[in-house]
Design a protein around this motif. Structure first.
Motif, PDB file in Angstrom:
ATOM      1  N   ARG A 173      31.767  23.865  37.059  1.00 48.75           N
ATOM      2  CA  ARG A 173      32.272  22.010  37.943  1.00 48.75           C
ATOM      3  C   ARG A 173      33.983  22.154  37.598  1.00 48.75           C
ATOM      4  O   ARG A 173      34.735  22.890  36.938  1.00 48.75           O
ATOM      5  N   SER A 174      34.774  21.076  37.864  1.00 48.46           N
ATOM      6  CA  SER A 174      36.084  21.373  38.357  1.00 48.46           C
ATOM      7  C   SER A 174      36.480  20.342  37.001  1.00 48.46           C
ATOM      8  O   SER A 174      35.663  19.195  36.723  1.00 48.46           O
ATOM      9  N   GLY A 175      37.422  19.648  36.648  1.00 50.28           N
ATOM     10  CA  GLY A 175      38.020  19.417  35.789  1.00 50.28           C
ATOM     11  C   GLY A 175      38.537  18.005  36.391  1.00 50.28           C
ATOM     12  O   GLY A 175      38.055  17.538  37.375  1.00 50.28           O
ATOM     13  N   SER A 176      40.464  17.904  36.929  1.00 49.94           N
ATOM     14  CA  SER A 176      41.118  16.767  37.193  1.00 49.94           C
ATOM     15  C   SER A 176      41.057  17.613  38.793  1.00 49.94           C
ATOM     16  O   SER A 176      40.580  15.898  39.491  1.00 49.94           O
ATOM     17  N   GLU A 177      40.912  18.811  38.931  1.00 48.63           N
ATOM     18  CA  GLU A 177      41.192  19.159  40.696  1.00 48.63           C
ATOM     19  C   GLU A 177      39.778  18.832  40.659  1.00 48.63           C
ATOM     20  O   GLU A 177      39.617  20.194  40.502  1.00 48.63           O
ATOM     21  N   PRO A 178      39.455  18.148  41.807  1.00 47.51           N
ATOM     22  CA  PRO A 178      38.064  18.548  42.273  1.00 47.51           C
ATOM     23  C   PRO A 178      37.792  19.869  43.250  1.00 47.51           C
ATOM     24  O   PRO A 178      38.897  20.768  43.523  1.00 47.51           O
ATOM     25  N   ILE A 179      36.818  20.813  42.976  1.00 43.35           N
ATOM     26  CA  ILE A 179      35.871  21.378  44.237  1.00 43.35           C
ATOM     27  C   ILE A 179      35.650  21.098  45.899  1.00 43.35           C
ATOM     28  O   ILE A 179      35.274  20.461  46.393  1.00 43.35           O
ATOM     29  N   ALA A 187      31.139  28.892  54.839  1.00 43.93           N
ATOM     30  CA  ALA A 187      30.387  28.406  53.953  1.00 43.93           C
ATOM     31  C   ALA A 187      32.070  28.830  53.229  1.00 43.93           C
ATOM     32  O   ALA A 187      32.351  30.022  52.719  1.00 43.93           O
ATOM     33  N   LEU A 188      32.230  27.793  52.788  1.00 38.20           N
ATOM     34  CA  LEU A 188      33.892  28.552  51.593  1.00 38.20           C
ATOM     35  C   LEU A 188      34.142  27.219  50.668  1.00 38.20           C
ATOM     36  O   LEU A 188      33.971  25.632  51.026  1.00 38.20           O
ATOM     37  N   PHE A 189      34.361  27.724  49.750  1.00 42.75           N
ATOM     38  CA  PHE A 189      34.501  26.955  48.448  1.00 42.75           C
ATOM     39  C   PHE A 189      35.645  26.829  47.457  1.00 42.75           C
ATOM     40  O   PHE A 189      35.632  28.493  47.607  1.00 42.75           O
ATOM     41  N   ALA A 190      36.404  26.297  47.514  1.00 36.56           N
ATOM     42  CA  ALA A 190      37.570  26.513  46.669  1.00 36.56           C
ATOM     43  C   ALA A 190      38.159  25.671  45.809  1.00 36.56           C
ATOM     44  O   ALA A 190      37.704  24.652  46.041  1.00 36.56           O
ATOM     45  N   CYS A 191      38.884  25.988  45.099  1.00 34.37           N
ATOM     46  CA  CYS A 191      39.108  25.015  44.080  1.00 34.37           C
ATOM     47  C   CYS A 191      40.784  25.406  42.698  1.00 34.37           C
ATOM     48  O   CYS A 191      40.319  26.723  42.475  1.00 34.37           O
ATOM     49  N   GLU A 192      42.286  25.402  43.268  1.00 36.38           N
ATOM     50  CA  GLU A 192      43.351  26.300  42.421  1.00 36.38           C
ATOM     51  C   GLU A 192      42.602  27.158  41.456  1.00 36.38           C
ATOM     52  O   GLU A 192      43.083  27.046  40.628  1.00 36.38           O
ATOM     53  N   SER A 193      42.416  25.477  40.587  1.00 33.77           N
ATOM     54  CA  SER A 193      42.778  25.586  38.902  1.00 33.77           C
ATOM     55  C   SER A 193      41.910  25.826  38.371  1.00 33.77           C
ATOM     56  O   SER A 193      41.911  26.482  37.283  1.00 33.77           O
ATOM     57  N   THR A 228      35.243  17.277  48.686  1.00 31.46           N
ATOM     58  CA  THR A 228      35.560  17.214  47.301  1.00 31.46           C
ATOM     59  C   THR A 228      34.825  16.736  45.859  1.00 31.46           C
ATOM     60  O   THR A 228      34.061  15.548  46.924  1.00 31.46           O
ATOM     61  N   ASP A 229      34.312  17.444  45.002  1.00 29.33           N
ATOM     62  CA  ASP A 229      33.813  16.948  44.468  1.00 29.33           C
ATOM     63  C   ASP A 229      33.173  17.727  42.749  1.00 29.33           C
ATOM     64  O   ASP A 229      34.351  18.566  43.035  1.00 29.33           O
ATOM     65  N   GLY A 230      32.907  17.010  42.103  1.00 28.97           N
ATOM     66  CA  GLY A 230      33.040  17.202  40.281  1.00 28.97           C
ATOM     67  C   GLY A 230      32.180  19.171  40.995  1.00 28.97           C
ATOM     68  O   GLY A 230      32.306  19.901  39.819  1.00 28.97           O
ATOM     69  N   PHE A 231      31.410  19.454  41.701  1.00 31.45           N
ATOM     70  CA  PHE A 231      30.793  20.340  41.795  1.00 31.45           C
ATOM     71  C   PHE A 231      30.496  20.689  43.433  1.00 31.45           C
ATOM     72  O   PHE A 231      30.970  19.532  44.174  1.00 31.45           O
ATOM     73  N   PRO A 232      30.368  22.067  43.886  1.00 30.76           N
ATOM     74  CA  PRO A 232      30.496  22.771  45.193  1.00 30.76           C
ATOM     75  C   PRO A 232      28.836  22.094  45.528  1.00 30.76           C
ATOM     76  O   PRO A 232      28.085  21.312  45.176  1.00 30.76           O
ATOM     77  N   CYS A 271      28.570  13.859  29.195  1.00 27.87           N
ATOM     78  CA  CYS A 271      27.136  15.090  29.160  1.00 27.87           C
ATOM     79  C   CYS A 271      27.049  15.956  30.155  1.00 27.87           C
ATOM     80  O   CYS A 271      25.833  16.541  30.386  1.00 27.87           O
ATOM     81  N   ASP A 272      27.116  15.333  31.822  1.00 30.07           N
ATOM     82  CA  ASP A 272      26.793  16.018  32.570  1.00 30.07           C
ATOM     83  C   ASP A 272      26.194  16.013  33.209  1.00 30.07           C
ATOM     84  O   ASP A 272      25.226  16.064  34.174  1.00 30.07           O
ATOM     85  N   ALA A 273      25.692  14.594  32.689  1.00 30.24           N
ATOM     86  CA  ALA A 273      24.053  13.745  33.108  1.00 30.24           C
ATOM     87  C   ALA A 273      24.266  13.615  34.508  1.00 30.24           C
ATOM     88  O   ALA A 273      25.356  12.436  35.169  1.00 30.24           O
ATOM     89  N   ILE A 274      23.030  13.017  35.374  1.00 30.22           N
ATOM     90  CA  ILE A 274      23.298  12.303  36.316  1.00 30.22           C
ATOM     91  C   ILE A 274      22.039  11.606  36.743  1.00 30.22           C
ATOM     92  O   ILE A 274      21.286  11.359  35.907  1.00 30.22           O
TER      93      ILE A 274
END
Length: 419
Positions: free
Chosen positions: A15-21, A91-97, A116-120, A335-338
């Motif tokens: 899961r990402s913070g302010s910077e998305p994945i 398939a590539l997944f990246a997030c600097e932070s 871009t999203d809060g999760f891959p 709580c990360d619920a959807i």
């Protein structure tokens, strides 16, 4: 079970913070400069549009810019054929932070996608693992067998087992014998028994080799290739647990005998076709089962609302999702619920936390299922499943209490306060 299971589970928990994945999928099957240029321009345009959605000063934008710049440089090297020239999909997944930089190359292409999203976003990767399940291809013969392990659309192992098979003697009919033909037929019968003993020995050795490959790669399908009599004789020697894994028996493809390169392509193509046919049958069976169990009040639910509730409670055993699922939803920051009703929901029903709109609810459901150790079945469009808004799920239990028909008076979700 595939070699991607661990990777999918690991990525699903991110899961990402302010910077998305950033999730990037590409079709890297290019034979000329024009195809490579189209890929480069696709990534360039997607990056431009992505950054256009973030105003100056938005938290995480600077890190996202650096991540996207690194991706663009990587794709330039890829289209310049600096590396991985022989693969068909990336398939590539990246997030600097988060320190995330994961590149995965495959022999199968992907539908081009950059988001871009809060999760891959893992649906395409999960679909690859599901549609190209590993298979052991066996071409038995009197001398032994050719054995191939095909995984994720690529040849992972090749083994050629050969034993001794004596040639039968070409005896002639002895017309001078007192009992015409007796010596010829007796000798012929003896030669046949002698030859069959060697063939049986070679067959058993081949079966042992197949068992060893299977035990090292448990859960593989088996595809048997060759004349029906040869295949049937070999299959009879297999132990029951391996016979249960046989999904196809096919004639030996002509292209197998045209050289090593074409031979490998023929093996992979034959395995892919057999697995694809098996997958189509399995998909329909899965859809019938999940709808049927749900209607009977069994361990299954249908529709986005009930499925996301079960996912939030960790009760899903297998998620069944149509490939063209397009609904939006929400995700709780706390709580990360959807959830599936972004238009009507103002606060999280689990913890009263703030909500963010999910443009890709299907991706969120896939990620949540994989993170919880559930299976994911991505299926082609089917009217029966589409009638329930394209999603269903098999459950581990009907309610959090484990009692059929029971439910808690207040909902709960991972991370939600229970006080």
């Amino acid at each position: 079970m595939t070699q991607l299971d661990g990777t999918l589970s690991e990525l699903a928990k991110l899961r990402s913070g302010s910077e998305p994945i950033v999730s990037l999928y590409l079709d890297t099957r290019w034979s000329d400069e024009h195809q490579r240029e189209r890929v480069r321009l696709f990534v360039q345009e997607k990056i431009r549009k992505t950054l256009g959605h973030y105003a100056d000063g938005t938290p995480g934008k600077e890190g996202l810019e650096r991540t996207l710049r690194k991706i663009q440089d990587f794709v330039s090297g890829l289209t310049g054929q600096v590396y991985e020239k022989e693969k068909s999909g990336l398939a590539l997944f990246a997030c600097e932070s988060s320190g995330l930089w994961r590149t995965l190359f495959f022999a199968r292409p992907f539908r081009p996608e950059l988001c871009t999203d809060g999760f891959p976003h893992l649906t395409q990767l999960a679909r690859l693992a599901d549609d190209f399940e590993p298979a052991i291809v066996v071409a038995p013969s009197q001398a032994g067998a050719d054995i191939f392990h095909v995984s994720l659309g690529d040849l992972a192992l090749e083994s050629h087992l050969r034993g001794f098979v004596p040639r039968q003697e070409e005896d002639q009919f002895n017309s001078g014998s007192g009992r015409p033909g007796q010596h010829y037929y007796e000798r012929q019968s003896k030669d046949e028994r002698h030859q069959e003993a060697f063939v049986q020995k070679n067959r058993k050795a081949a079966v042992q080799e197949v068992q060893a490959v299977f035990d090292h790669n448990p859960g593989c399908h088996l595809v048997l290739v060759g004349p029906s009599e040869t295949v049937a004789a070999f299959e009879r020697e297999l132990p029951e647990r391996l016979r249960e894994q046989v999904i196809a028996r096919i004639p030996r493809p002509r292209q197998w005998d045209n050289g090593d390169g074409v031979r490998a392509d023929g093996v992979v193509a034959g395995a892919a076709e057999a697995v694809a046919d098996h997958e189509k049958q399995k998909e329909q069976q899965v859809i019938d089962a999940v709808v049927g169990q749900s209607l009977r009040g069994g361990l299954a639910v249908m529709g986005p609302d009930d499925v996301v509730e079960a996912l939030n409670q960790g009760r899903v055993h297998k998620l069944v999702l149509e490939e063209d699922f397009t609904l939006t939803g929400w995700r709780c920051d706390n709580c990360d619920a959807i959830g599936a009703n972004a238009e009507t929901q103002e606060v999280c029903p689990y913890c009263r936390g703030d909500l963010k709109v999910l443009q890709h609810l299907g991706e969120a459901m896939v990620t949540r299922a994989l993170a919880e150790g559930a299976e994911v079945e991505i299926v082609a469009h089917a009217n029966k499943l589409h009638s329930y808004r394209s999603v269903g799920a098999f459950l581990r239990q009907t309610a959090q209490t484990g009692l059929r028909g029971a439910s808690q008076p207040w909902p709960s979700a991972p991370g939600a306060s229970q006080s």
